[in-house]
Design an enzyme around this catalytic site. Sequence first.
Site, PDB file in Angstrom:
ATOM      1  CB  CYS A  19      18.553 -25.054 -18.617  1.00 33.49           C
ATOM      2  SG  CYS A  19      18.088 -23.346 -18.524  1.00 33.49           S
ATOM      3  N   GLY A  45      24.860 -24.989 -19.443  1.00 35.04           N
ATOM      4  CA  GLY A  45      24.591 -23.745 -18.730  1.00 35.04           C
ATOM      5  C   GLY A  45      25.651 -23.488 -17.693  1.00 35.04           C
ATOM      6  CG  ASN A 120      16.742 -27.823 -21.356  1.00 36.47           C
ATOM      7  OD1 ASN A 120      16.980 -28.823 -22.006  1.00 36.47           O
ATOM      8  ND2 ASN A 120      17.129 -26.640 -21.754  1.00 36.47           N
ATOM      9  N   GLY A 121      14.410 -25.373 -21.739  1.00 40.97           N
ATOM     10  CA  GLY A 121      13.617 -25.057 -22.937  1.00 40.97           C
ATOM     11  C   GLY A 121      13.016 -23.683 -22.797  1.00 40.97           C
ATOM     12  CE1 TYR A 262      28.473 -25.245 -29.662  1.00 40.31           C
ATOM     13  CE2 TYR A 262      26.321 -24.913 -28.666  1.00 40.31           C
ATOM     14  CZ  TYR A 262      27.676 -24.681 -28.681  1.00 40.31           C
ATOM     15  OH  TYR A 262      28.239 -23.897 -27.725  1.00 40.31           O
TER      16      TYR A 262
HETATM   17  P1  AMP Z   1      29.835 -17.420 -34.559  1.00 40.12           P
HETATM   18  O1  AMP Z   1      31.235 -17.162 -34.120  1.00 40.12           O
HETATM   19  O2  AMP Z   1      28.884 -16.377 -34.058  1.00 40.12           O
HETATM   20  O3  AMP Z   1      29.677 -17.707 -36.008  1.00 40.12           O
HETATM   21  O4  AMP Z   1      29.363 -18.732 -33.774  1.00 40.12           O
HETATM   22  C1  AMP Z   1      29.767 -19.987 -34.209  1.00 40.12           C
HETATM   23  C2  AMP Z   1      30.389 -20.752 -33.069  1.00 40.12           C
HETATM   24  O5  AMP Z   1      29.538 -20.728 -31.930  1.00 40.12           O
HETATM   25  C3  AMP Z   1      30.576 -22.189 -33.483  1.00 40.12           C
HETATM   26  O6  AMP Z   1      31.933 -22.515 -33.243  1.00 40.12           O
HETATM   27  C4  AMP Z   1      29.644 -22.994 -32.599  1.00 40.12           C
HETATM   28  O7  AMP Z   1      30.330 -24.081 -32.036  1.00 40.12           O
HETATM   29  C5  AMP Z   1      29.202 -22.050 -31.511  1.00 40.12           C
HETATM   30  N1  AMP Z   1      27.746 -22.067 -31.334  1.00 40.12           N
HETATM   31  C6  AMP Z   1      26.796 -22.320 -32.235  1.00 40.12           C
HETATM   32  N2  AMP Z   1      25.559 -22.217 -31.695  1.00 40.12           N
HETATM   33  C7  AMP Z   1      25.738 -21.900 -30.406  1.00 40.12           C
HETATM   34  C8  AMP Z   1      24.851 -21.661 -29.305  1.00 40.12           C
HETATM   35  N3  AMP Z   1      23.537 -21.730 -29.436  1.00 40.12           N
HETATM   36  N4  AMP Z   1      25.397 -21.334 -28.111  1.00 40.12           N
HETATM   37  C9  AMP Z   1      26.722 -21.230 -27.972  1.00 40.12           C
HETATM   38  N5  AMP Z   1      27.611 -21.460 -28.961  1.00 40.12           N
HETATM   39  C10 AMP Z   1      27.136 -21.794 -30.171  1.00 40.12           C
END
Ligand code: AMP
Length: 492
Positions: A19, A45, A120-121, A262
């Site tokens: 969020c 979000g 948020n959290g 990220y």
């Molecule tokens: P994956 O394709 O499942 O390995 O996810 C990796 C990708 O998802 C990376 O390009 C990250 O930028 C993105 N990512 C990593 N953590 C999150 C998160 N908590 N929520 C959304 N996207 C994420």
Amino acid sequence: MSSGLDDLYGGGPKMKEECGIFGIIGHEDASAKVALGLHALQHRGQEAVGIATWDGHQFHAERRMGLVSAKMSDEKILDSLPGAAGIGHTRYSTTGDTVLRNIQPLYADLDRGGLAIAHNGNLTNSRTKRAELIRKGCIFQTTMDSELFLQLAALSRGMTMVDKVIDSLAEIEGAYALTILTQHNLIGIRDPLGIRPLVLGKLGNAPVLASETCAFDLIGAEYVRDVRPGETVICHADGTVESRQITPEPTHARPCIFELIYFAKPNSFIDGDSVYELRKRLGRRLAKEAPVEADLISPIPDSGVPAAVGFSQKADLPFEMALIRSHYAERTFIQPSQKIREIGVARKHSANAGAIAGKRVVLVDDSLVRGTTSRKITRMLRDAGAKEVHFRIACPPIKFPDFYGINTPSRDELLASNHSIQEMRNIIGADSLEFLSLDGLYKAFGKGPRDDDDPAFTDHCFTGDYPTPLTDQMQAKTTAAIEQLSLLAESS
Ligand code: AMP
């Protein structure tokens, strides 16, 4: 639909979400400023948005499914939210649980007046506490952990609204950054470890609170400081801000390292550091730790861009765009099924054959979670003629799930939790795969190597070192064990 206590402890409604939160007091047109601030926080979000305002006589609220620009920027909606004080929330839940009643800000009338709250959290004892309160007769209106703040504040004997809110915190475990609107104040609170971010700014004389500084830039506010871990700031319409430390200032503040890696927007500053520059430093460090003979460096856009810039500068290799990202594709990460996630990746990224045909390509991404993105993209680049595809990930392998609002999946789905790096390379189909080391990560952020007795961040995704008790997890395990035992007893 079952509504028993089992639901509250285990397989029932999930309460995870990512969020963004915002608040302002002492500024006419508060709702327009809140909407703009939330727009800047939209990356935190995208599923739902809500705004609550106080006009000196009564509260007003609007809650909508969808993006801020589509659902909360209409003049008619903003006019229906009059007042010089307001808070707002953007929500990104992970389950089918997004219904209007689950959109924040939440609101309740307590014995000292109204209270609107944006959170948020994630809390780590909310299911346990919720079950306890339901047994005592409390009636919950939503399936969100955030409602606990309202229920506990309502039970408090505190003489002022601020006292009631602060009382509620004593029973809460986990991660929270809050913006709260009362009839008198805008309140900002950060959990004792400072896991989720919250910053204080000023628009003219009006105090402003936001998850990230990028929200200040959009409304033309000035950054004042980060709210401290365990601090409550009480903002008044005349521009004054009081501070109360709800817990003794922790010597072990542990902000979430994943915000820097990220989650936060690159143009935000966290504790005075540019997120973009920090991520470039990760890329530089990665180039030093895991060099590779190649023709070009490319990010996986958008989140891999700053680290790829740093990698290419350090490695002295050209920065190119091996992939072009569609701006019309929805997020792929939290789609309900793997099949849909894979289609999502294909819609989001296209290979740029002109840049990569016959080339040895290094792809840099911020993180690898399930491996969906990397597997699909390796195939795409090879099909488009890349000679070699190397993966470099600007953080260590994610082996442990998150319970504080970042929403990584369970251990079964985390690729690094079940595979060696060599196995992951094979699954992805890359020519090589390397991750930044944990010490390298800390060093890149100027806090390293990691001090195991007093880490500067919570890095549980990499280490399994959770900074708070995981009461709900423990409780769920106990309940499952008891059920197992009673099944055994019945069958014998
Ligand atoms: P994956 O394709 O499942 O390995 O996810 C990796 C990708 O998802 C990376 O390009 C990250 O930028 C993105 N990512 C990593 N953590 C999150 C998160 N908590 N929520 C959304 N996207 C994420």
